[in-house]
Design an enzyme around this catalytic site. Structure first.
Site, PDB file in Angstrom:
ATOM      1  N   ASN A 140       5.968  -9.597  -0.023  1.00 62.10           N
ATOM      2  CA  ASN A 140       4.562  -9.267   0.167  1.00 62.10           C
ATOM      3  C   ASN A 140       3.877 -10.563   0.599  1.00 62.10           C
ATOM      4  OD1 ASN A 140       1.870  -8.642  -0.019  1.00 62.10           O
ATOM      5  ND2 ASN A 140       1.854  -8.279  -2.232  1.00 62.10           N
ATOM      6  N   TRP A 141       3.563 -10.635   1.865  1.00 64.07           N
ATOM      7  CA  TRP A 141       3.008 -11.890   2.395  1.00 64.07           C
ATOM      8  C   TRP A 141       1.534 -12.072   2.047  1.00 64.07           C
ATOM      9  CZ3 TRP A 141       5.459 -11.968   8.034  1.00 64.07           C
ATOM     10  CH2 TRP A 141       6.823 -12.253   7.913  1.00 64.07           C
ATOM     11  N   LYS A 142       0.915 -11.051   1.483  1.00 67.57           N
ATOM     12  CA  LYS A 142      -0.507 -11.116   1.104  1.00 67.57           C
ATOM     13  C   LYS A 142      -1.343 -11.613   2.304  1.00 67.57           C
ATOM     14  CE  LYS A 142       0.951 -11.542  -3.655  1.00 67.57           C
ATOM     15  NZ  LYS A 142       0.662 -11.990  -5.018  1.00 67.57           N
TER      16      LYS A 142
ATOM     17  N   HIS B 258      -1.531  -2.442  -5.788  1.00 65.98           N
ATOM     18  CA  HIS B 258      -1.156  -3.814  -6.144  1.00 65.98           C
ATOM     19  C   HIS B 258      -2.196  -4.386  -7.114  1.00 65.98           C
ATOM     20  CE1 HIS B 258      -0.480  -8.129  -5.867  1.00 65.98           C
ATOM     21  NE2 HIS B 258       0.753  -7.812  -5.532  1.00 65.98           N
TER      22      HIS B 258
ATOM     23  N   GLU C 221      -3.709  -7.088  -7.208  1.00 65.98           N
ATOM     24  CA  GLU C 221      -4.892  -7.708  -6.585  1.00 65.98           C
ATOM     25  C   GLU C 221      -5.876  -6.644  -6.083  1.00 65.98           C
ATOM     26  OE1 GLU C 221      -2.456 -10.217  -4.124  1.00 65.98           O
ATOM     27  OE2 GLU C 221      -1.807 -11.173  -5.988  1.00 65.98           O
TER      28      GLU C 221
ATOM     29  N   GLU D 208       4.952  -5.095 -11.841  1.00 63.06           N
ATOM     30  CA  GLU D 208       4.510  -6.481 -11.663  1.00 63.06           C
ATOM     31  C   GLU D 208       3.545  -6.846 -12.792  1.00 63.06           C
ATOM     32  OE1 GLU D 208       4.774  -7.881  -7.344  1.00 63.06           O
ATOM     33  OE2 GLU D 208       3.001  -6.631  -7.410  1.00 63.06           O
TER      34      GLU D 208
ATOM     35  N   GLY E 224       1.934 -14.977  -9.305  1.00 68.19           N
ATOM     36  CA  GLY E 224       1.355 -16.221  -8.786  1.00 68.19           C
ATOM     37  C   GLY E 224       1.185 -17.307  -9.829  1.00 68.19           C
TER      38      GLY E 224
ATOM     39  N   SER F 245       6.346 -13.953  -9.634  1.00 65.26           N
ATOM     40  CA  SER F 245       6.975 -15.283  -9.639  1.00 65.26           C
ATOM     41  C   SER F 245       8.493 -15.253  -9.481  1.00 65.26           C
ATOM     42  CB  SER F 245       6.577 -16.064 -10.903  1.00 65.26           C
ATOM     43  OG  SER F 245       5.189 -16.327 -10.904  1.00 65.26           O
TER      44      SER F 245
ATOM     45  N   GLY G 199       6.053 -12.533  -3.772  1.00 61.20           N
ATOM     46  CA  GLY G 199       4.892 -13.089  -3.080  1.00 61.20           C
ATOM     47  C   GLY G 199       5.235 -14.458  -2.519  1.00 61.20           C
ATOM     48  N   GLY G 200       4.877 -15.498  -3.259  1.00 61.78           N
ATOM     49  CA  GLY G 200       5.008 -16.889  -2.791  1.00 61.78           C
ATOM     50  C   GLY G 200       6.359 -17.220  -2.171  1.00 61.78           C
TER      51      GLY G 200
END
Ligand code: 13P
Length: 253
Positions: A9-11, A96, A98, A168, A174, A214, A235-236
């Site tokens: 997920n590149w956000k 999600h 966010e 998640e 994150g 993470s 993500g990251g």
């Protein structure tokens, strides 16, 4: 047999030219991947066409990060299922953390999106997960049960073949604080129990449940060795070619 789904997920990262280059490099780096594993990337909306082009002919699947629950019309700034389908998107992340916490999306809204995506032939990845204070208050299973029951309300047993769940925990997203394999496994086994209560054991056993929060190239193997962890939503680390390649090529330990 459940399929493994390793997703990035590149956000809100990468501009279209960067996304295209990353996707082209990823196609090369995962060429020799195990056939039982699906790899997906979820770029921002504006990067979808370039990434679609870059992954053409590869095993990489394309996912969007969100979608509007209406067919079309006066919804300034929104993106419809038809728009995603026209580009060749197959999956869509819904609910999600966010979206829930920054943009205040409710279980009811997320449920509308899940049903609309399925009706249109997109595969929803329904994201769920508890806040730190909910875990500390012993409410983890109650929160995840509610998000599953509400998010999947009126979703038929047949449609469950096209639904992926992503667990998640919000405290792990994150933060660098990945859930231990044991904690993730225990929670995801309970999520599968909820699916079994809703749809029966056979259907529940076939649903892919990803872990997200993470995940890195060093934590992926331990997580993927658990019985109820069928993939990762990253993500990251999905923005680093080497790390995401290693994640896609996880080993069970
Ligand atoms: P991180 O891997 O950066 O914690 O993000 C997880 C996530 O939110 C994926 O959807």
């Amino acid at each position: 047999m459940r399929k493994y789904l390793m997703a990035g997920n590149w956000k809100m990262n990468l501009v279209p030219s960067e996304a295209k280059k990353f996707a082209e490099d990823l196609v090369k780096s995962i060429k020799d991947l195990d056939k039982d594993v699906e790899v997906m990337i979820c770029p921002s909306f504006v990067c979808l066409p370039a990434v679609k082009e870059a992954i053409k002919g590869s095993i990489i699947k394309l996912g969007a990060q969100n979608m509007n629950e209406n067919e079309k019309g006066a919804f300034t700034g929104e993106i419809s299922a038809d728009m995603l389908l026209d580009i060749g998107v197959e999956y869509v992340l819904l609910g999600h953390s966010e979206r829930r916490h920054i943009y205040k999306e409710t279980d009811q809204l997320i449920n509308k999106k899940v049903k609309y995506a399925l009706a249109k032939g997109l595969k929803p990845v329904l994201c769920i997960g508890e806040l730190l204070e909910e875990r500390e208050a012993g409410k983890t299973d109650e929160v995840n049960r509610r998000q599953l029951v509400e998010g999947l309300k009126d979703v038929s047993a047949n449609d469950m073949a096209n639904v992926v769940i992503a667990y998640e925990p919000v405290w792990a997203i994150g933060t660098g604080k990945v859930a231990t394999p044991e904690i993730a496994e225990e929670t995801q086994a309970n999520c599968r129990k909820v699916l079994s209560d809703l749809y029966g054991q056979t259907i529940a056993n076939n649903v892919t449940i990803q872990y997200g929060g993470s995940v890195t190239d060093t934590s992926v193997d331990g997580l993927m060795s658990q019985k109820n962890i069928d993939g990762a939503l990253v993500g990251g680390a999905s923005l680093k070619l080497d790390a995401f390649t290693r994640i896609a090529k996880f080993n069970k330990v």
